[in-house]
Design an enzyme around this catalytic site. Sequence first.
Site, PDB file in Angstrom:
ATOM      1  N   GLY A 239       0.812  -1.208   0.000  1.00 34.91           N
ATOM      2  CA  GLY A 239       0.000   0.000   0.000  1.00 34.91           C
ATOM      3  C   GLY A 239       0.847   1.260   0.000  1.00 34.91           C
ATOM      4  O   GLY A 239       0.477   2.278  -0.615  1.00 34.91           O
ATOM      5  N   GLN A 334       2.188  27.524  -6.850  1.00 33.48           N
ATOM      6  CA  GLN A 334       2.799  28.842  -6.649  1.00 33.48           C
ATOM      7  C   GLN A 334       3.187  29.476  -7.980  1.00 33.48           C
ATOM      8  O   GLN A 334       3.022  30.687  -8.171  1.00 33.48           O
ATOM      9  CB  GLN A 334       4.030  28.699  -5.744  1.00 33.48           C
ATOM     10  N   GLY A 337       0.622  31.468  -9.678  1.00 32.47           N
ATOM     11  CA  GLY A 337       0.167  32.698  -9.047  1.00 32.47           C
ATOM     12  C   GLY A 337      -1.269  32.565  -8.574  1.00 32.47           C
ATOM     13  O   GLY A 337      -1.713  31.485  -8.153  1.00 32.47           O
ATOM     14  N   GLU A 361      -1.722   5.244   5.181  1.00 31.32           N
ATOM     15  CA  GLU A 361      -0.850   4.077   4.995  1.00 31.32           C
ATOM     16  C   GLU A 361       0.357   4.147   5.935  1.00 31.32           C
ATOM     17  O   GLU A 361       1.453   3.693   5.614  1.00 31.32           O
ATOM     18  CB  GLU A 361      -0.362   3.952   3.530  1.00 31.32           C
TER      19      GLU A 361
END
Length: 378
Positions: A239, A334, A337, A361
């Site tokens: 997992g 980022q 903007g 997990e």
Amino acid sequence: STGLTEDQKEFQKVALDFAAKEMAPYMAEWDEKEIFPVETMRKAAQLGFGGVYVKPDVGGSGLSRLDTSIIFEALSTGCTSTTAYMSIHNMCVWMIDTFGSEEQRHRFCPSLCSMEKFASYCLTEPGSGSDAASLLTSAQRKGDTYVLNGSKAFISGGGDTDVYVVMCRTGGPGPRGISCLVLEKGTPGLSFGKKEKKVGWNSQPTRAVIFEDCVVPVGNRLGAEGQGFSIAMQGLNGGRINIASCSLGAAHASVLLAQEHLTVRKQFGEPLANNQYLQFGLAEMATRLVAARLMVRNAARALQDGREDAAVLCSMAKLFATDECFRICNQALQMHGGYGYLKDYAVQQFVRDIRVHQILEGTNEVMKMIVARNLLQG
């Protein structure tokens, strides 16, 4: 695709095409309307993605852990939330396939591999998250049945799925008192809490799963009494690779979105792509993505080969990949903007969907504990 076999490149292409055509166009709608895309997942199952590393005699694809990582990374570029649920479903089917009797394998696995039915993994409880060995859900043996009482929290697919792989206490305290039962929806005494409102992962429902005097046949127990914790942890090793692979897909998609935005968007009279600071940022993102991918694939090979260091390598890969990929997605936002904060732009959904990978997990703090314990014991 570097270092992959021709077969693996083909798996990757099929999964990328499916993600682009069947998932990405609907990702935002599934998120906004909290739709569990059952029919889309059944289409994925027709390609062999419902039981990727399950044996073929019960409907699985019989692929390796590395093949699985490649497929889940590719699918996650289309919708990380949906792919993450599919990875949990695959883990459940693998547990039944690996630890179940022949009768159990043939009873449960075919309909799960086809995704005619869906599975949920029930380990976490309201009072036991990282400390899974302290779980309290109890199963009292009465003749040929167990009577199950307790509750599970944060269960992906809970209430909408058909099969529940449940870790419960059949013996004394600690990990050795835990067994694994397979419970089917419709069992008297099985109920569900309210659908949780989440930051991300909105294409899959999350609910508490509640057991009140649920009578479960002994024939639904996977493995021996007391083997449940071991089954749970072995499932989680895979997992962790799966969820790390989903993080890779989200980061890969986010790098491409950032690349496109920097090329198209103009500021101060020229494309953002001409800004060296942003160029360097994009280069760092791509570098961290490739490093994380190599780490995940290395751990997948170790797990497939049954190496002694597989568990610690899976923990390292989950820690590194989920942390780095979240940074990549966040940095891509980022670079967009103000546009990156709008739901019209996919990058914000990758940020929201990938954030929880650092928690589930096994939290990344627990991953550090596993790695540290291995170093200090060895």
